[in-house]
Design a protein around this motif. Structure first.
Motif, PDB file in Angstrom:
ATOM      1  N   ALA A  85       0.733  -1.375   0.019  1.00 51.47           N
ATOM      2  CA  ALA A  85      -0.151   0.031  -0.023  1.00 51.47           C
ATOM      3  C   ALA A  85       0.799   1.365   0.024  1.00 51.47           C
ATOM      4  CB  ALA A  85      -0.863   0.148   1.234  1.00 51.47           C
ATOM      5  N   LEU A  86       0.609   2.088  -1.035  1.00 52.74           N
ATOM      6  CA  LEU A  86       1.376   3.531  -1.111  1.00 52.74           C
ATOM      7  C   LEU A  86       0.615   4.583  -1.282  1.00 52.74           C
ATOM      8  CD1 LEU A  86       2.726   0.844  -3.164  1.00 52.74           C
ATOM      9  CD2 LEU A  86       4.660   2.093  -2.923  1.00 52.74           C
ATOM     10  N   TYR A  87       1.233   5.725  -0.676  1.00 52.47           N
ATOM     11  CA  TYR A  87       0.578   7.185  -1.130  1.00 52.47           C
ATOM     12  C   TYR A  87       0.781   7.247  -2.730  1.00 52.47           C
ATOM     13  CZ  TYR A  87       0.676   8.101   3.941  1.00 52.47           C
ATOM     14  OH  TYR A  87       0.361   8.106   5.262  1.00 52.47           O
ATOM     15  N   VAL A  88      -0.275   7.504  -3.255  1.00 56.97           N
ATOM     16  CA  VAL A  88      -0.245   7.830  -4.789  1.00 56.97           C
ATOM     17  C   VAL A  88       0.683   9.216  -4.943  1.00 56.97           C
ATOM     18  CG1 VAL A  88      -1.857   8.173  -6.758  1.00 56.97           C
ATOM     19  CG2 VAL A  88      -2.313   6.698  -5.184  1.00 56.97           C
ATOM     20  N   ASP A  89       0.416  10.332  -4.244  1.00 56.18           N
ATOM     21  CA  ASP A  89       1.034  11.509  -4.603  1.00 56.18           C
ATOM     22  C   ASP A  89       2.509  11.151  -4.387  1.00 56.18           C
ATOM     23  OD1 ASP A  89       0.878  10.977  -1.830  1.00 56.18           O
ATOM     24  OD2 ASP A  89       0.318  13.251  -1.318  1.00 56.18           O
ATOM     25  N   ARG A  90       2.721  10.432  -3.230  1.00 54.78           N
ATOM     26  CA  ARG A  90       4.458  10.400  -2.982  1.00 54.78           C
ATOM     27  C   ARG A  90       5.018   9.512  -4.227  1.00 54.78           C
ATOM     28  NH1 ARG A  90       5.230   9.255   3.297  1.00 54.78           N
ATOM     29  NH2 ARG A  90       3.914  10.923   4.361  1.00 54.78           N
ATOM     30  N   LEU A  91       4.299   8.421  -4.466  1.00 58.54           N
ATOM     31  CA  LEU A  91       4.818   7.722  -5.611  1.00 58.54           C
ATOM     32  C   LEU A  91       5.166   8.490  -7.055  1.00 58.54           C
ATOM     33  CD1 LEU A  91       5.619   4.824  -6.660  1.00 58.54           C
ATOM     34  CD2 LEU A  91       3.075   4.513  -7.332  1.00 58.54           C
ATOM     35  N   ARG A  92       4.079   9.382  -7.234  1.00 57.11           N
ATOM     36  CA  ARG A  92       4.034  10.324  -8.553  1.00 57.11           C
ATOM     37  C   ARG A  92       5.060  11.243  -8.531  1.00 57.11           C
ATOM     38  NH1 ARG A  92      -2.439  10.365  -9.629  1.00 57.11           N
ATOM     39  NH2 ARG A  92      -2.731   7.937 -10.383  1.00 57.11           N
ATOM     40  N   SER A  93       5.522  11.710  -7.169  1.00 56.81           N
ATOM     41  CA  SER A  93       6.240  12.732  -7.007  1.00 56.81           C
ATOM     42  C   SER A  93       7.833  12.393  -7.241  1.00 56.81           C
ATOM     43  CB  SER A  93       6.106  13.376  -5.538  1.00 56.81           C
ATOM     44  OG  SER A  93       6.631  12.487  -4.626  1.00 56.81           O
ATOM     45  N   LEU A  94       8.008  10.996  -7.266  1.00 59.36           N
ATOM     46  CA  LEU A  94       9.313  10.484  -7.434  1.00 59.36           C
ATOM     47  C   LEU A  94       9.618  11.038  -8.982  1.00 59.36           C
ATOM     48  CD1 LEU A  94       9.120   6.826  -6.308  1.00 59.36           C
ATOM     49  CD2 LEU A  94       9.990   8.940  -5.032  1.00 59.36           C
ATOM     50  N   LYS A  95       8.909  11.217  -9.830  1.00 63.56           N
ATOM     51  CA  LYS A  95       9.194  11.697 -11.071  1.00 63.56           C
ATOM     52  C   LYS A  95      10.397  13.015 -11.060  1.00 63.56           C
ATOM     53  CE  LYS A  95       5.132  12.844 -12.399  1.00 63.56           C
ATOM     54  NZ  LYS A  95       3.870  12.980 -13.599  1.00 63.56           N
ATOM     55  N   ASN A  96      10.135  13.748 -10.018  1.00 62.88           N
ATOM     56  CA  ASN A  96      11.161  14.956  -9.597  1.00 62.88           C
ATOM     57  C   ASN A  96      12.286  14.562  -9.443  1.00 62.88           C
ATOM     58  OD1 ASN A  96       8.564  16.561  -9.841  1.00 62.88           O
ATOM     59  ND2 ASN A  96       8.159  16.162  -7.571  1.00 62.88           N
ATOM     60  N   VAL A  97      12.683  13.343  -8.871  1.00 65.21           N
ATOM     61  CA  VAL A  97      14.082  12.863  -8.642  1.00 65.21           C
ATOM     62  C   VAL A  97      14.584  11.824  -9.621  1.00 65.21           C
ATOM     63  CG1 VAL A  97      14.053  13.521  -6.111  1.00 65.21           C
ATOM     64  CG2 VAL A  97      13.326  11.240  -6.845  1.00 65.21           C
ATOM     65  N   TYR A  98      13.818  11.694 -10.472  1.00 62.39           N
ATOM     66  CA  TYR A  98      14.154  10.611 -11.593  1.00 62.39           C
ATOM     67  C   TYR A  98      15.252  10.958 -12.619  1.00 62.39           C
ATOM     68  CZ  TYR A  98      13.524   7.198 -15.385  1.00 62.39           C
ATOM     69  OH  TYR A  98      13.692   6.116 -16.110  1.00 62.39           O
ATOM     70  N   ARG A  99      16.473  10.318 -12.444  1.00 59.13           N
ATOM     71  CA  ARG A  99      17.504  10.767 -13.299  1.00 59.13           C
ATOM     72  C   ARG A  99      17.620  10.191 -14.755  1.00 59.13           C
ATOM     73  NH1 ARG A  99      23.025  10.222 -10.661  1.00 59.13           N
ATOM     74  NH2 ARG A  99      22.435   8.372  -9.923  1.00 59.13           N
ATOM     75  N   GLY A 100      16.525   9.326 -15.026  1.00 63.28           N
ATOM     76  CA  GLY A 100      16.536   8.878 -16.446  1.00 63.28           C
ATOM     77  C   GLY A 100      16.708   7.284 -16.325  1.00 63.28           C
ATOM     78  N   VAL A 101      16.460   6.846 -17.456  1.00 62.31           N
ATOM     79  CA  VAL A 101      16.359   5.456 -17.672  1.00 62.31           C
ATOM     80  C   VAL A 101      17.630   4.617 -17.198  1.00 62.31           C
ATOM     81  CG1 VAL A 101      17.256   5.046 -20.143  1.00 62.31           C
ATOM     82  CG2 VAL A 101      15.770   3.474 -19.318  1.00 62.31           C
ATOM     83  N   GLN A 102      18.904   5.223 -17.264  1.00 65.31           N
ATOM     84  CA  GLN A 102      20.208   4.362 -16.967  1.00 65.31           C
ATOM     85  C   GLN A 102      20.175   4.314 -15.386  1.00 65.31           C
ATOM     86  OE1 GLN A 102      23.013   7.102 -18.623  1.00 65.31           O
ATOM     87  NE2 GLN A 102      23.660   5.118 -19.823  1.00 65.31           N
TER      88      GLN A 102
END
Length: 702
Positions: A85-102
């Motif tokens: 069970a996960l907070y949806v807003d937190r999960l989606r906010s991970l886009k802000n720290v995503y550094r790319g496919v590598q």
């Protein structure tokens, strides 16, 4: 419902009404229904989720929470404890720290910062695939009918035309954060679609309610299956037509039983493996076809398939009805094929590996195809071997469908490797429990439907082995089988009716072991009976029965088992349950005591002969094991009580008091002794006698 022909409609309105208002319960209900139909998804495959509004335990405010199948679960048996069970807003906010496919693998650790229910299961790699889509209920499945289209050369075009643009398409991409973003992009570019096909992978479908998602999923898969069915035969014969004929069912089983131990021996070159055999009609259609040689080396497409089956199978160059009786010649003939497979797999690893790739794993094949006979699979335990065979059957279904509508395509080797040796997959493997002492071992304990035999069988299963339960009493055997099924599950055992004086039943029991598990590693000669009479009262019938069961039975079961062990060429254990009476003289015991003495010396003789084959032969000498034992039936208890001048009720205490330790001996004590010989610590021990009698000085071997 009548509109579904290729999938099962299992929804029960009354059952669902009981769960109304509890979206998580409805998610579990829907998941279990989907997982119950193997045409919809494979064991352990797929993922389901729902999003609900809940109270934040810290702020009390309402937040959106996604419940999703956790890592390593199976939707068919899913319970709430298997959900993350996960907070949806937190999960989606991970886009802000995503550094790319590598760097997407580093996002998995960050999922832990999004956990809502701290008691929930660890999130799986599929979590973002569901999290970035807005729908309340989502199903991600691996149905053969959909993957056939997804793995077809023209899959994207076929999907577009078949669903009139209502199903989106995302090209192959390893599951993870990037794929989650691509799913969201596909939805943004195609608003109003009812699902997304993942190239070479599977299907995403959804709905605003659990029922809407369920129906949508069934309808899409049904349409895929209808399309495949309509196209079978349009290109001519399936798989290029039949090249060879199968043996009849009895012939297939006989041939499979003959060769399975040899195959198992080759596949166990690094660790003992358990086998599974199937001659399913779908398998035979494929392995008997003209296209086998073209399609088999391509390997599978869906990640769930090749993670369990390896990248491709080994196809045996044997005729269906070949004479397999010359074991040595057959071993020499098959050895180059296994060496070639191991080299192929090693080359695949060396060509595709990265600097940080995990070490190469077992290079032996998991799937072996014998045209005209069937499919063998070998893995660490029976369930994994069985599931591997089921997954390869799924892969056959996919190849058949893709070939019917276009041309089958598998994943490029590098893409397959990046899944198989994915560091996240390796981490999952490292978290698995270490193998038990008898993992990968197959045991036949004669007379194992009760008493000492059943206790030994339970001990062995507890320690990781699989067992062939057997007894001459079918009712007793059936009851033992049900007990093992309830306690350990269907993959822990098989059963065989066995009278150790019957050569045909001995051979049939070993064939059962070969077909169910691939061979035999441990034989415990436990079946027995006892007759206590004076010399004058003994009859020839008594004498013959004792020697037939105890001595000849032990010899002929051992003889048959050794033939199987030599086929495997990986050693083995023979344990003979004898008795302190083999060493101690007493009244009214001439027939039983002398037969036990013969068993003991026969064990020494067998140990001397079989050591060169790494087959150990050892003896356990029990005494006075009364609990649940057939040995006390037929007047034996009365005879021993009379011999010792006590009543039958006084026997257990009498036997205990005459021992040095003053202990009553139980079946579990004998089981522990058998495990001591087979559990790995005494692998360099043979020809030994282990007394389990509480300490009877007259029975000391030296």
């Amino acid at each position: 419902m009548s509109q579904f022909k290729h999938v099962s409609y299992l929804w029960d309105d009354a059952k669902a009404a009981e769960l109304a208002g509890d979206e998580v319960a409805l998610l579990i209900y829907r998941s279990n229904l989907l997982g119950a139909d193997l045409r919809l998804t494979n064991y352990g495959g797929g993922n389901t989720s729902c999003k609900v509004i809940s109270k934040d335990p810290l702020t009390g405010s309402e937040v959106e929470v996604m419940w999703i199948k956790g890592s390593g679960g199976d939707i068919g048996t899913l319970k709430k404890s298997g959900l993350a069970a996960l907070y949806v807003d937190r999960l989606r906010s991970l886009k802000n720290v995503y550094r790319g496919v590598q760097y997407e693998d580093e996002m998995v650790e960050l999922f832990n910062h999004c956990i809502y229910d701290l008691a929930s299961k660890a999130p799986s790699i599929d979590t973002p695939l569901h999290g970035f889509l807005p729908f309340k209920h989502i199903d991600h499945l691996h149905p053969d009918a959909a993957i056939a289209i997804a793995a077809a050369k023209d899959g994207k075009k076929i999907t577009q035309e078949l669903f009139n643009g209502t199903i989106g398409w995302v090209e192959w991409k390893k599951p993870g954060f990037e794929l989650g973003l691509q799913l969201k992009q596909c939805l943004d570019e195609n608003p109003g679609i009812r699902g997304i096909m993942l190239g070479s992978h599977g299907l995403f479908t959804w709905g605003d309610t659990a029922y809407e998602s369920y129906i949508n999923t069934l309808e899409v898969i049904e349409k895929c299956a209808e399309y495949l069915e309509a196209n079978y035969g349009k290109k001519g014969s399936v798989f290029g037509g039949q090249k060879i004929d199968s043996l009849d069912e009895a012939g297939r089983k006989k041939q499979a039983a003959a060769i399975a131990p040899i195959l198992r021996g080759f596949c166990s070159s690094e660790r003992h493996m358990i086998g599974h055999f199937t001659d399913d009609a779908r398998v035979l259609e494929f392995i008997n076809s003209n296209d086998l040689d073209r399609l088999a080396p391509l390997g599978t497409s869906c990640p769930d398939h090749f993670l369990r089956t390896k990248i491709s199978p080994l196809v045996l160059d044997l005729k269906p009805g070949e004479d397999l009786s010359d074991v040595k010649a057959l071993q020499e003939r098959l050895a180059p094929a296994f060496e070639a497979y191991r080299q192929m797999y090693t080359d695949y690893y060396n060509t595709c590996k990265h600097d940080n790739s995990p070490a190469i794993r077992d290079t032996n094949p998991v799937i072996i195809l014998y045209p005209g006979v069937g499919l063998f699979s070998f893995s660490k335990d029976k369930q994994t071997a069985r599931v591997a065979a089921e997954f390869y059957t799924n892969a056959i279904n996919v190849m058949k469908g893709a070939e019917a509508i276009s041309e089958y395509t598998s994943l490029p080797r590098q893409e397959a490797f990046d899944i198989e040796y994915w560091l996240l997959e390796e981490a999952k493997l490292q978290r698995m429990p270490k193998p038990k002492a008898l993992s990968g071992k197959i045991a036949l304990i004669t007379g194992s439907a009760g008493g000492i035999g059943k206790a030994i069988a339970k001990k062995f299963v507890d320690e990781g082995a699989v067992v062939i339960l057997n007894d001459m009493n079918t009712e007793r055997l059936d009851a033992a089988g049900e007990e093992f099924k309830k306690q350990y599950g269907k993959d822990s055992y098989t059963t065989a009716v066995l009278d150790v004086t019957n050569e045909q039943q001995i051979n049939a029991a070993l064939e059962t072991a070969a077909l169910a598990f691939g061979g035999i590693d441990i034989v415990v000669n436990n079946a027995g009976l006892s007759i206590s009479k004076s010399i004058g009262d003994h009859t020839e019938k008594d004498w013959d029965l004792l020697y037939d069961v105890l001595v000849k039975g032990q010899f002929f079961v051992t003889q048959a088992a050794v033939a199987t062990m030599k086929k495997q060429a990986i050693g083995g254990d023979i344990i003979n349950i004898v008795s302190k009476n083999a060493l101690v003289s007493g009244p009214n015991n001439a027939g039983y005591g002398s037969a036990k003495a013969a068993q003991l010396h026969l064990s020494r003789l067998n140990a001397a002969e079989l050591g060169a084959d790494s087959i150990r032969v050892n003896v356990v000498n029990p005494d006075a094991v009364i609990s649940d034992s057939n040995i006390w039936a037929g007047g034996w208890a009365e005879g021993r009580a009379k011999a010792y001048g006590v009543t039958v009720a006084e026997l257990p205490a009498y036997y205990a008091k005459r021992t040095l330790l003053n202990q009553i001996i139980l079946p579990a004590d004998i089981a522990d002794a058998c495990f001591a010989f087979t559990g790995g610590l005494l692998n360099k021990s043979t020809g030994n006698v282990l007394n389990v009698d509480g300490g009877v000085a007259m029975a000391f071997v030296r």
